[in-house]
Design an enzyme around this catalytic site. Structure first.
Site, PDB file in Angstrom:
ATOM      1  N   CYS A   3     142.079 -21.692  13.122  1.00  8.68           N
ATOM      2  CA  CYS A   3     142.944 -21.911  12.313  1.00  8.68           C
ATOM      3  C   CYS A   3     142.667 -23.434  11.656  1.00  8.68           C
ATOM      4  O   CYS A   3     142.564 -24.271  12.562  1.00  8.68           O
ATOM      5  CB  CYS A   3     144.289 -21.958  12.756  1.00  8.68           C
ATOM      6  N   CYS A   6     145.572 -25.885  12.583  1.00 10.73           N
ATOM      7  CA  CYS A   6     145.324 -26.033  14.102  1.00 10.73           C
ATOM      8  C   CYS A   6     144.504 -27.209  14.278  1.00 10.73           C
ATOM      9  O   CYS A   6     144.554 -28.008  15.198  1.00 10.73           O
ATOM     10  CB  CYS A   6     145.258 -24.858  14.882  1.00 10.73           C
ATOM     11  N   ASP A  29     148.169 -33.562   1.620  1.00  8.52           N
ATOM     12  CA  ASP A  29     147.473 -32.256   1.121  1.00  8.52           C
ATOM     13  C   ASP A  29     146.054 -32.804   0.287  1.00  8.52           C
ATOM     14  O   ASP A  29     145.876 -33.833  -0.358  1.00  8.52           O
ATOM     15  CB  ASP A  29     148.116 -31.454  -0.002  1.00  8.52           C
ATOM     16  N   HIS A  45     151.057 -22.855  16.805  1.00  7.79           N
ATOM     17  CA  HIS A  45     150.821 -21.915  15.501  1.00  7.79           C
ATOM     18  C   HIS A  45     151.555 -20.869  15.201  1.00  7.79           C
ATOM     19  O   HIS A  45     151.769 -19.956  15.953  1.00  7.79           O
ATOM     20  CB  HIS A  45     149.266 -21.350  16.044  1.00  7.79           C
ATOM     21  N   ASN A  84     155.655 -21.516   1.121  1.00  6.42           N
ATOM     22  CA  ASN A  84     155.227 -20.213   0.224  1.00  6.42           C
ATOM     23  C   ASN A  84     155.005 -19.273   1.556  1.00  6.42           C
ATOM     24  O   ASN A  84     154.403 -19.740   2.886  1.00  6.42           O
ATOM     25  CB  ASN A  84     153.793 -20.429  -0.203  1.00  6.42           C
ATOM     26  N   HIS A  95     149.124 -20.663   8.543  1.00  3.43           N
ATOM     27  CA  HIS A  95     149.788 -21.644   9.478  1.00  3.43           C
ATOM     28  C   HIS A  95     151.063 -22.067   8.908  1.00  3.43           C
ATOM     29  O   HIS A  95     150.658 -22.727   7.638  1.00  3.43           O
ATOM     30  CB  HIS A  95     148.684 -22.504  10.385  1.00  3.43           C
ATOM     31  N   HIS A  97     153.498 -23.876   6.842  1.00  6.31           N
ATOM     32  CA  HIS A  97     153.633 -25.180   6.454  1.00  6.31           C
ATOM     33  C   HIS A  97     154.640 -25.292   5.155  1.00  6.31           C
ATOM     34  O   HIS A  97     154.929 -24.333   4.555  1.00  6.31           O
ATOM     35  CB  HIS A  97     152.162 -25.541   5.882  1.00  6.31           C
ATOM     36  N   HIS A  99     155.706 -27.576   1.987  1.00  5.54           N
ATOM     37  CA  HIS A  99     155.092 -28.723   1.044  1.00  5.54           C
ATOM     38  C   HIS A  99     156.187 -29.595   0.759  1.00  5.54           C
ATOM     39  O   HIS A  99     157.383 -29.270   0.397  1.00  5.54           O
ATOM     40  CB  HIS A  99     154.535 -28.065  -0.141  1.00  5.54           C
TER      41      HIS A  99
HETATM   42  P1  5GP Z   1     149.532 -22.609   0.717  1.00  5.92           P
HETATM   43  O1  5GP Z   1     148.913 -22.144  -0.704  1.00  5.92           O
HETATM   44  O2  5GP Z   1     149.073 -21.856   1.744  1.00  5.92           O
HETATM   45  O3  5GP Z   1     151.134 -22.799   0.623  1.00  5.92           O
HETATM   46  O4  5GP Z   1     149.016 -24.102   0.516  1.00  5.92           O
HETATM   47  C1  5GP Z   1     147.875 -24.555   1.279  1.00  5.92           C
HETATM   48  C2  5GP Z   1     147.907 -25.970   1.064  1.00  5.92           C
HETATM   49  O5  5GP Z   1     146.671 -26.562   1.977  1.00  5.92           O
HETATM   50  C3  5GP Z   1     146.801 -26.363  -0.202  1.00  5.92           C
HETATM   51  O6  5GP Z   1     148.081 -27.083  -1.089  1.00  5.92           O
HETATM   52  C4  5GP Z   1     145.653 -26.916   0.044  1.00  5.92           C
HETATM   53  O7  5GP Z   1     145.559 -27.639  -0.738  1.00  5.92           O
HETATM   54  C5  5GP Z   1     146.094 -27.345   1.556  1.00  5.92           C
HETATM   55  N1  5GP Z   1     144.937 -27.371   2.197  1.00  5.92           N
HETATM   56  C6  5GP Z   1     143.984 -26.283   2.401  1.00  5.92           C
HETATM   57  N2  5GP Z   1     143.009 -26.736   3.237  1.00  5.92           N
HETATM   58  C7  5GP Z   1     143.127 -28.033   3.564  1.00  5.92           C
HETATM   59  C8  5GP Z   1     142.459 -29.139   4.644  1.00  5.92           C
HETATM   60  O8  5GP Z   1     141.409 -28.773   5.170  1.00  5.92           O
HETATM   61  N3  5GP Z   1     143.125 -30.214   4.489  1.00  5.92           N
HETATM   62  C9  5GP Z   1     144.276 -30.640   3.885  1.00  5.92           C
HETATM   63  N4  5GP Z   1     144.625 -31.858   3.984  1.00  5.92           N
HETATM   64  N5  5GP Z   1     144.926 -29.784   3.112  1.00  5.92           N
HETATM   65  C10 5GP Z   1     144.436 -28.727   3.043  1.00  5.92           C
HETATM   66 ZN    ZN Z   2     147.316 -22.700  13.185  1.00  6.20          ZN
END
Ligand code: 5GP
Ligand code: ZN
Length: 111
Positions: A3, A6, A29, A45, A84, A95, A97, A99
């Site tokens: 992940c 993770c 982000d 996780h 989300n 995983h 999260h 925002h």
């Molecule tokens: P989701 O659409 O799943 O709610 O948001 C995932 C968020 O994770 C997105 O805003 C994306 O830009 C961010 N993200 C994805 N991969 C990475 C990464 O490797 N590093 C960081 N810092 N953010 C990431």
């Molecule tokens: Zn995870």
């Protein structure tokens, strides 16, 4: 565990840390959708909001979001805290999260 979040928590993938405590980790982000865009994740996780069962972890996540807002200087100007969940919620990373978005006037549309 492959992940991506993770791996960020373990320090295997670099990130810009904003806040950390025993239960949560917060980092910038990689593709910010607002001037401030920080993600708060549980260190454990947990795939998505449906799997969030632990009251103390939930409290810790929201406390971490408050702390992020303070550290990013958007506590007074305001911000949005968004989770989300699943395909229609456009959750990409499996995983949990939260925002934290702010630093400018956000679009008033929620969907
Ligand atoms: P989701 O659409 O799943 O709610 O948001 C995932 C968020 O994770 C997105 O805003 C994306 O830009 C961010 N993200 C994805 N991969 C990475 C990464 O490797 N590093 C960081 N810092 N953010 C990431
Ligand atoms: Zn995870």
């Amino acid at each position: 565990m492959n992940c991506i979040f993770c791996r960020i928590i373990r320090g295997e993938i670099p990130s810009t840390k904003v806040y950390e405590d025993d239960l949560t980790f917060a980092f910038e982000d990689i593709e910010p959708q607002a001037k401030v865009h920080t993600l708060v994740v549980p260190k454990e996780h947990i795939e998505n909001l449906n799997d969030m069962k632990d009251q103390s972890l939930w409290f810790a996540m929201l406390k971490a979001a408050q702390e992020v807002a303070k550290r990013k200087g958007i506590e007074k100007s305001g911000y949005r805290a968004v989770i989300n969940c699943g395909p229609d919620g456009t959750q990409i990373v499996p995983h949990l999260h939260l925002h934290v978005l702010g630093g400018e006037l956000l679009d008033s549309q929620m969907g």
